[in-house]
Design an enzyme around this catalytic site. Structure first.
Site, PDB file in Angstrom:
ATOM      1  N   HIS A 205       0.811  -1.222   0.000  1.00  0.00           N
ATOM      2  CA  HIS A 205       0.000   0.000   0.000  1.00  0.00           C
ATOM      3  C   HIS A 205       0.846   1.275   0.000  1.00  0.00           C
ATOM      4  CE1 HIS A 205       0.504  -0.112   4.410  1.00  0.00           C
ATOM      5  NE2 HIS A 205       0.160   1.146   4.416  1.00  0.00           N
ATOM      6  N   LYS A 209       0.401   5.528  -1.971  1.00  0.00           N
ATOM      7  CA  LYS A 209       0.354   6.819  -1.271  1.00  0.00           C
ATOM      8  C   LYS A 209       0.664   7.929  -2.267  1.00  0.00           C
ATOM      9  CE  LYS A 209       1.614   4.971   3.265  1.00  0.00           C
ATOM     10  NZ  LYS A 209       0.555   5.260   4.219  1.00  0.00           N
ATOM     11  N   GLU A 243       6.547   5.202  13.618  1.00  0.00           N
ATOM     12  CA  GLU A 243       5.150   5.033  14.023  1.00  0.00           C
ATOM     13  C   GLU A 243       5.030   5.288  15.514  1.00  0.00           C
ATOM     14  OE1 GLU A 243       2.852   1.859  11.817  1.00  0.00           O
ATOM     15  OE2 GLU A 243       4.844   0.983  11.899  1.00  0.00           O
ATOM     16  N   ASP A 273       8.296  -6.960   8.194  1.00  0.00           N
ATOM     17  CA  ASP A 273       7.011  -6.255   8.134  1.00  0.00           C
ATOM     18  C   ASP A 273       7.112  -4.933   7.379  1.00  0.00           C
ATOM     19  OD1 ASP A 273       4.219  -5.946   8.992  1.00  0.00           O
ATOM     20  OD2 ASP A 273       4.966  -4.355  10.311  1.00  0.00           O
ATOM     21  N   HIS A 278       7.652  -2.234   2.215  1.00  0.00           N
ATOM     22  CA  HIS A 278       7.372  -0.802   2.073  1.00  0.00           C
ATOM     23  C   HIS A 278       8.643   0.024   1.860  1.00  0.00           C
ATOM     24  CE1 HIS A 278       3.508  -2.040   3.303  1.00  0.00           C
ATOM     25  NE2 HIS A 278       3.649  -1.936   4.605  1.00  0.00           N
ATOM     26  N   LYS A 390       8.299   1.112  15.903  1.00  0.00           N
ATOM     27  CA  LYS A 390       6.997   1.360  16.521  1.00  0.00           C
ATOM     28  C   LYS A 390       7.221   1.975  17.891  1.00  0.00           C
ATOM     29  CE  LYS A 390       4.812  -2.233  13.854  1.00  0.00           C
ATOM     30  NZ  LYS A 390       4.211  -1.401  12.820  1.00  0.00           N
TER      31      LYS A 390
HETATM   32  C1  BG6 Z   1       1.607  -2.428   7.440  1.00  0.00           C
HETATM   33  C2  BG6 Z   1       2.417  -3.049   8.536  1.00  0.00           C
HETATM   34  O1  BG6 Z   1       1.881  -3.040   6.218  1.00  0.00           O
HETATM   35  O2  BG6 Z   1       1.939  -1.034   7.358  1.00  0.00           O
HETATM   36  C3  BG6 Z   1       2.125  -2.361   9.850  1.00  0.00           C
HETATM   37  O3  BG6 Z   1       2.097  -4.427   8.630  1.00  0.00           O
HETATM   38  C4  BG6 Z   1       2.365  -0.875   9.730  1.00  0.00           C
HETATM   39  O4  BG6 Z   1       2.912  -2.912  10.893  1.00  0.00           O
HETATM   40  C5  BG6 Z   1       1.626  -0.309   8.526  1.00  0.00           C
HETATM   41  O5  BG6 Z   1       1.899  -0.271  10.917  1.00  0.00           O
HETATM   42  C6  BG6 Z   1       2.015   1.137   8.288  1.00  0.00           C
HETATM   43  O6  BG6 Z   1       1.200   1.677   7.282  1.00  0.00           O
HETATM   44  P1  BG6 Z   1       0.857   3.234   7.266  1.00  0.00           P
HETATM   45  O7  BG6 Z   1       0.125   3.421   5.985  1.00  0.00           O
HETATM   46  O8  BG6 Z   1       0.018   3.479   8.474  1.00  0.00           O
HETATM   47  O9  BG6 Z   1       2.162   3.957   7.339  1.00  0.00           O
END
Ligand code: BG6
Length: 540
Positions: A205, A209, A243, A273, A278, A390
């Site tokens: 995802h 963005k 985060e 993860d 990402h 995190k």
């Molecule tokens: C997810 C992870 O793919 O992306 C999570 O599994 C993470 O651990 C999240 O918190 C972060 O996504 P975003 O869009 O909130 O930055």
């Protein structure tokens, strides 16, 4: 003043979303509730969904959840998710329009009978909404269930020929794709038994963005950046995904756990993860060579080209250039929050499962920082520093490009107080935008230099709220545009980079992991991969 998007906007050519049903496997789950249903609702409000469209949920809710009509249950669940998480307020008119195209088929992923019921229902919905049999299966299920779902779909005759254009069938596979290179290959092979590559959309995802897409525009629609985008002018690059949240959410009043992902995260960790997918995908957009067209495979070739240039780490490199950490109890936003290990214990207690012995003193990393290199002509010798964690002090995702110092002459002739370097900082979230720090003369008779910022902010330039990543990506699947989805070779290349780190950790499984208190910027050890280079982590 907000700019009207039409004024001066150059539209990139795009394909149109085609009529279809979105079939969400695991519709009772968290992803569907928090992200997918709110995203589809927003698309409905924006009027960009195909004219003939419906959503059908499939799966088994927690025992006793569905009382009465399953479709009503699904609508209530969607309404709840939309009211909490949608970027647009729930509007009764739009909701009524959206809700009439929402359905639910309860059933176990392992039950051939459930697929038969699903098939009958999908055909009925086709008839009701004038949909020509086209389906998108969104597998919002744990990785261990992917095999079962795709095999059952195929056995039930619910997967059409890959060349079928009107009654197409496409599958969306969520990360994590495997937990190492071998298992990723297995997942890829499993899915390919039922779906061809052109029917498979591996979603990350972050690529949906707006700000990540804007990186491409920044680099390739402005003539000033690309000539400077290389090791001759760039000193280093920092990519941070910070985060504030931990793995569990607690009720601030009662201390009771409300929701948790610790059961999933335990044994997975931040490298798998966040970095393998990402962060490496963002890195690709920042550092890849210019693609020669925007055709999906041309862009994806450029990304794979970059991933294949990542320098593989030796065990010594891992020791020196990678630091992991785990959060312990601390203060976040003025509130005391528990450490990761307690969250894991609570998660297993909630699932009524015994805590695995390896989790008693878990060494799963909730933070990772690393220094890496890209071995090609453009980036030779330029370090890329990545960090994610995190329970850090704030939510902030940023790509910072730091340019080289000016020579030590003219305004930079006192090396003990060097000029601040020029930094281009791309804020992915929140407060989406970018800024450039440049040196400027302080007004006055003397030449005194002061760093100032040139700012671009999405909200003030374009107004409104930026669409959620899932909105764009779902539309792309409906349109059959795979540009922003990971091709199988990209998934494998990303794993190939990550494997030496995982293997080194596995071989030297530390009994202890560096700790950091919740609400701090990670373990102090993270400094040792950047400070000896005469550089510092950016303060966000
Ligand atoms: C997810 C992870 O793919 O992306 C999570 O599994 C993470 O651990 C999240 O918190 C972060 O996504 P975003 O869009 O909130 O930055």
């Amino acid at each position: 003043m907000a700019i009207e998007p039409e004024a001066g906007a150059v539209a990139a050519q795009s394909m149109l979303p085609q009529p279809c049903q979105l079939v969400i496997f695991g519709a009772p789950g968290d992803l569907s509730w928090r992200k997918l249903l709110p995203a589809v609702y927003n698309l409905n409000v924006d009027g960009v969904l195909p004219s003939h469209f419906a959503v059908v949920g499939f799966g088994l809710p927690a025992e006793g959840d569905v009382k009465g009509d399953p479709d009503e249950w699904m609508r209530n669940r969607a309404r709840d998710g939309i009211s909490r998480f949608s970027r647009q307020d729930l509007d009764e008119g739009h909701w009524a329009d959206f809700a009439r195209a929402l359905f639910f088929v309860p059933g176990s992923f392992n039950d051939a009978g459930a697929y038969a019921r699903l098939k009958t229902r999908l055909e009925a919905v086709d008839g009701q909404f004038g949909i020509p049999g086209s389906r998108i299966y969104y597998l919002a299920v744990p990785p261990g269930l992917v095999d079962m779902c795709v095999s059952r779909l195929k056995d039930a005759g619910m997967v059409n020929d890959p060349d079928e254009q009107i009654a197409f069938t496409r599958v969306i596979v969520e990360k994590p794709i495997g937990r190492d290179l071998d298992s990723a290959r297995e997942v890829i092979a499993t899915v390919s038994k039922a779906f061809a590559e052109n029917q498979t959309y591996r979603i990350d995802h972050y690529l949906g963005k707006e700000t990540v897409q804007n990186l491409l525009v920044l680099r390739f629609a402005n003539s000033i950046f690309e000539p400077l985008w290389n090791g001759k002018y760039i000193d280093h690059v920092q990519i941070t995904v910070a985060e504030e949240e931990g793995l569990a959410q607690y009720d601030p009043a009662t201390g009771e756990m409300l929701a948790t992902r610790a059961g999933y995260f335990e044994g997975v960790g931040a490298l798998r993860d966040m970095v393998q997918n990402h962060m490496l995908q963002v890195l690709c957009v920042v550092a890849m060579e210019p693609p020669w067209s925007l055709a999906p495979d041309v862009v994806r070739d450029a990304k794979v080209g970059l991933l294949n240039c990542l320098r593989q780490m030796t065990p010594q490199d891992v020791e020196k250039n990678v630091v992991r950490g785990q959060y312990i109890e601390g203060d976040t936003d003025g509130k005391r929050v528990p450490g990761y290990r307690k969250e894991v214990r609570d998660a297993f207690a909630m699932m009524k499962k015994p805590l695995p012995p390896s989790s008693i003193n878990s060494t799963t990393e909730t933070f990772i920082a690393l220094k890496m290199f890209i071995d090609n002509w453009r980036w030779a010798g330029v370090p890329f520093y990545l960090r994610t964690g995190k329970r850090l002090p704030k939510r902030a995702t940023e790509v910072a490009i730091q340019f080289k110092d000016v020579p030590h002459i003219l305004f930079n002739d006192h090396p003990e107080v060097p000029l601040e370097p020029t930094v281009l900082s791309l804020r992915v979230q929140p407060e989406e935008g970018l800024s450039m720090r440049i040196a400027s003369k302080l007004p006055g008779p003397k030449v005194r230099i002061y760093p100032v910022k040139m700012e671009f902010n999405y909200a003030s330039s374009f107004g409104g709220q930026t669409p959620e990543a899932y909105e764009r990506l779902l539309l792309d699947v409906m349109a059959g545009d795979a540009t922003l989805f990971m091709r199988r070779d990209a998934v494998e290349s990303a794993w190939r980079f990550v494997m030496p780190i995982l293997e080194h950790w596995e071989a030297h499984r530390a009994r202890d992991i560096p700790e950091y208190q919740c609400g701090t910027w990670g373990p102090i050890e993270a400094d040792r991969i950047i400070e000896p280079d005469g550089r510092q982590w950016r303060t966000l």
